[in-house]
Structure formats: structure tokens, C-alpha cells
Design an enzyme around this catalytic site. Structure first.
Site, PDB file in Angstrom:
ATOM      1  N   ASP A  80      10.462  -6.989 -19.592  1.00 25.13           N
ATOM      2  CA  ASP A  80       9.459  -6.907 -18.533  1.00 25.13           C
ATOM      3  C   ASP A  80       9.682  -5.656 -17.674  1.00 25.13           C
ATOM      4  OD1 ASP A  80       7.295  -7.760 -17.109  1.00 25.13           O
ATOM      5  OD2 ASP A  80       8.299  -9.457 -16.165  1.00 25.13           O
ATOM      6  N   HIS A 137       5.109   1.515 -21.590  1.00 24.06           N
ATOM      7  CA  HIS A 137       5.284   0.808 -22.864  1.00 24.06           C
ATOM      8  C   HIS A 137       5.981   1.713 -23.880  1.00 24.06           C
ATOM      9  CE1 HIS A 137       3.085  -2.406 -21.198  1.00 24.06           C
ATOM     10  NE2 HIS A 137       1.888  -1.877 -21.312  1.00 24.06           N
ATOM     11  N   LEU A 181      22.012  -7.667 -38.821  1.00 26.67           N
ATOM     12  CA  LEU A 181      21.245  -8.159 -37.669  1.00 26.67           C
ATOM     13  C   LEU A 181      19.827  -8.570 -38.081  1.00 26.67           C
ATOM     14  CD1 LEU A 181      20.935  -8.343 -34.466  1.00 26.67           C
ATOM     15  CD2 LEU A 181      19.925  -6.051 -34.635  1.00 26.67           C
TER      16      LEU A 181
HETATM   17  C1  V0D Z   1       5.780  -2.623 -25.332  1.00 22.06           C
HETATM   18  C2  V0D Z   1       8.589  -3.090 -24.354  1.00 22.06           C
HETATM   19  C3  V0D Z   1       8.481  -2.302 -30.411  1.00 22.06           C
HETATM   20  C4  V0D Z   1       7.581  -4.191 -24.360  1.00 22.06           C
HETATM   21  C5  V0D Z   1       8.896  -2.547 -25.720  1.00 22.06           C
HETATM   22  C6  V0D Z   1       2.780  -5.198 -30.225  1.00 22.06           C
HETATM   23  C7  V0D Z   1       6.118  -3.823 -24.486  1.00 22.06           C
HETATM   24  C8  V0D Z   1       7.808  -1.673 -26.280  1.00 22.06           C
HETATM   25  C9  V0D Z   1       7.566  -3.109 -31.056  1.00 22.06           C
HETATM   26  C10 V0D Z   1       7.615  -3.572 -32.437  1.00 22.06           C
HETATM   27  C11 V0D Z   1       6.259  -2.967 -27.764  1.00 22.06           C
HETATM   28  C12 V0D Z   1       7.021  -4.756 -32.815  1.00 22.06           C
HETATM   29  C13 V0D Z   1       7.089  -5.214 -34.122  1.00 22.06           C
HETATM   30  C14 V0D Z   1       7.767  -4.470 -35.057  1.00 22.06           C
HETATM   31  C15 V0D Z   1       8.354  -3.290 -34.715  1.00 22.06           C
HETATM   32  C16 V0D Z   1       8.276  -2.832 -33.417  1.00 22.06           C
HETATM   33  C17 V0D Z   1       6.617  -3.430 -30.076  1.00 22.06           C
HETATM   34  C18 V0D Z   1       4.766  -4.331 -29.046  1.00 22.06           C
HETATM   35  C19 V0D Z   1       5.112  -3.748 -27.859  1.00 22.06           C
HETATM   36  C20 V0D Z   1       3.545  -5.178 -29.050  1.00 22.06           C
HETATM   37  F1  V0D Z   1       7.850  -4.909 -36.327  1.00 22.06           F
HETATM   38  N1  V0D Z   1       8.146  -2.138 -29.138  1.00 22.06           N
HETATM   39  N2  V0D Z   1       7.000  -2.803 -28.916  1.00 22.06           N
HETATM   40  N3  V0D Z   1       5.514  -4.187 -30.159  1.00 22.06           N
HETATM   41  N4  V0D Z   1       6.589  -2.410 -26.537  1.00 22.06           N
END
Ligand code: V0D
Length: 258
Positions: A38, A55, A149
Site C-alpha cells: 500500500d 505504481h 521461492l
Molecule cells: C502496482 C505495487 C508486479 C502495487 C507493486 C495487476 C500496485 C506494483 C505485478 C505483477 C503491480 C503481477 C503478476 C505477475 C507479475 C508481476 C503487478 C499489478 C500491480 C496489478 F505475474 N507489480 N504489480 N501487478 N504494482
């Protein structure tokens, strides 16, 4: 043995962090850590940047913490990346978020494969755009035989919906004689959840000063230790993750964990 600590290629921990990593690895490391990431929007706002910049910065932290979790020998790292509530955000922000898995995997998947990390996802696939789902399913497939992991992304996930769906599935299996009422134990019920193949988290971390669960793994977190920090996710560094794990180990030492 203790100082023969395996580190990812090119990864540089400062010497004091390395000492703390060695110290942690000599004790009971939490097997499964879950994180509510968050504070990305607030991080951006503080810098007069668009929310999406937060993000993107947060995504870089995912890479860093994944490497560290692997170095520490965690079995599972679950990251809450997108909740079912996130659809209510402005469309352009949602569109941007749903491109992050592709961007992340585009550069990081080869390293994940090489480092024996297994990518999994927990959440509703139905409403996700094809491009997002394809990228994640390719990553899951490319890493399905990995034994290091487990990097588990909670994406389009909501815990109450998960529980209600599990109940429906249980009722259906009862009607079809696959299980009977007396066979429905807590363990059997757990196997109907999206986390069926995972152990419950030992430690939950939430960043950015919010002290609530926000519909995240309500069933699975029944016995977990909680660690909250005011640090915003894009500012969350290795030292913060290590601090959380040290706090977990201190609690285990003092109170003995079950
Ligand atoms: C934005 C902070 C990696 C939270 C981290 C779809 C919000 C960065 C992924 C990710 C997001 C998801 C699946 C995967 C590989 C990478 C990701 C989302 C948001 C929302 F297989 N960061 N990340 N997915 N943020």
C-alpha cells in the site's frame, strides 16, 4: 555453512544487511510472507507525480523484495497486487495497473526462471484483460517445475468472494457425494480456497500506515503474525523487510509460535 549464503547474481547487499541476513537465516525463517503493498498513490502525490508513477516505482520494489525473499530461503511470498475493489479506480489507472505484469515479466521472467522461482496467481481470472492473463499464464507455465521461492500474486482477489465460492463448491461436492458433511474439516475447507496448494502465511506485512486487512486472506491469516509500517510501498527497502522478519523471529523466540 552460515556464511555460505547464496545471493543472486549481481545482487549487492550492504555489509550490515548481509550480516542481518546471515543472522536471520540461522533462525526460524517464516515460510510464507504475505504483503499488502500500500501507499503507491500517496508516494506519487508527495512528489507531485501521477499515481501511476507510484505504481511503477512500486513494481521495482517487487523485484527487490522477491530477490531478497529468495535469498532468505522463504518458501512463499504472496503479494497483493490488485484487489477486486481496484476496478473502481479511474479507467486509465486500472489500464496502467493491468499492464504492469507484462512489463514486470518482460524484463524479470528470465531471472525468475534462472533462480528457480515459481510464479503463481490467486484471484479471479475472468475479468482480466487477455494481455494480462496471457503474460501471467506464460510465466506460470515457464516456471511450473521450479522448486525455489513461490512468488504468488494476489490479483483481482477478494477474500469474502473466495470464501463464498468455496462454500458453493463444497455444497456442490456434497450434493454429488464427493464429500460428506462429516468430512468437512478446516483442512478440507482450506483446500477449496484459491490458496489450496499453499500453507497459511506466517507473517503479514502491510505498508503505508493502514491497520486493516481490506478483505485479504481472511481465512488464511487466522494465526499469522501482523507487522504494520508507515513506510510507503515504493520506499520499502530491504532493511524494512529484514526488520519485519527480525520482529517475527523475536516474537517466535519470546512466545513460541504455533
Ligand atoms: C502496482 C505495487 C508486479 C502495487 C507493486 C495487476 C500496485 C506494483 C505485478 C505483477 C503491480 C503481477 C503478476 C505477475 C507479475 C508481476 C503487478 C499489478 C500491480 C496489478 F505475474 N507489480 N504489480 N501487478 N504494482
Amino acid at each position: 555453512m552460515l556464511n555460505k549464503i547464496k545471493l543472486w547474481k549481481n545482487q549487492q547487499h550492504s555489509s550490515s544487511l548481509r550480516d542481518r541476513i546471515i543472522q536471520i537465516k540461522g533462525q526460524q525463517v517464516p515460510s510464507h510472507v504475505a504483503i499488502i503493498m500500500d501507499g503507491n498513490g500517496r508516494w506519487a502525490k508527495k512528489r507531485a507525480l501521477p499515481r501511476v508513477a507510484g505504481h511503477h516505482e512500486g513494481m521495482k520494489v517487487v523485484r527487490k523484495i522477491t530477490r531478497l525473499a529468495s535469498d532468505l530461503g522463504l518458501h512463499t511470498l504472496t503479494l497483493y497486487a490488485f484487489s477486486t475493489e481496484n476496478w473502481k479506480r479511474p479507467k486509465m489507472e486500472v489500464d496502467y495497473l493491468l499492464k504492469l505484469p507484462e512489463e514486470f515479466l518482460g524484463t524479470f521472467l528470465p531471472e525468475l526462471i534462472q533462480e528457480n522461482v515459481k510464479v503463481t496467481m490467486m484471484g479471479y481470472k475472468e475479468n482480466l484483460p487477455d494481455h494480462t492473463l496471457r503474460a501471467i499464464e506464460k510465466a506460470m507455465d515457464d516456471t511450473k517445475d521450479n522448486t525455489g521461492l513461490t512468488l504468488n500474486f494476489a490479483l483481482n482477489y477478494g477474500s469474502r468472494a473466495e470464501i463464498v465460492d468455496a462454500v458453493k463448491h463444497v455444497l456442490n461436492d456434497c450434493q454429488n457425494g464427493i464429500i460428506d458433511e462429516n468430512g468437512l474439516t478446516e483442512d478440507v475447507f482450506s483446500s477449496y480456497l484459491m490458496s489450496a496448494t499453499l500453507a497459511d502465511p506466517d507473517l503479514l506485512i502491510r505498508t503505508s500506515g493502514e491497520i486493516r486487512l481490506s478483505n485479504f486472506m481472511l481465512w488464511q491469516l487466522a494465526y499469522s503474525e501482523f507487522w504494520f509500517t508507515d513506510v510507503l510501498w515504493p520506499d520499502f527497502g530491504e532493511q524494512h523487510f529484514i526488520e519485519a522478519i527480525e520482529a517475527y523471529q523475536n516474537r517466535q523466540r519470546r512466545f513460541g509460535g504455533v
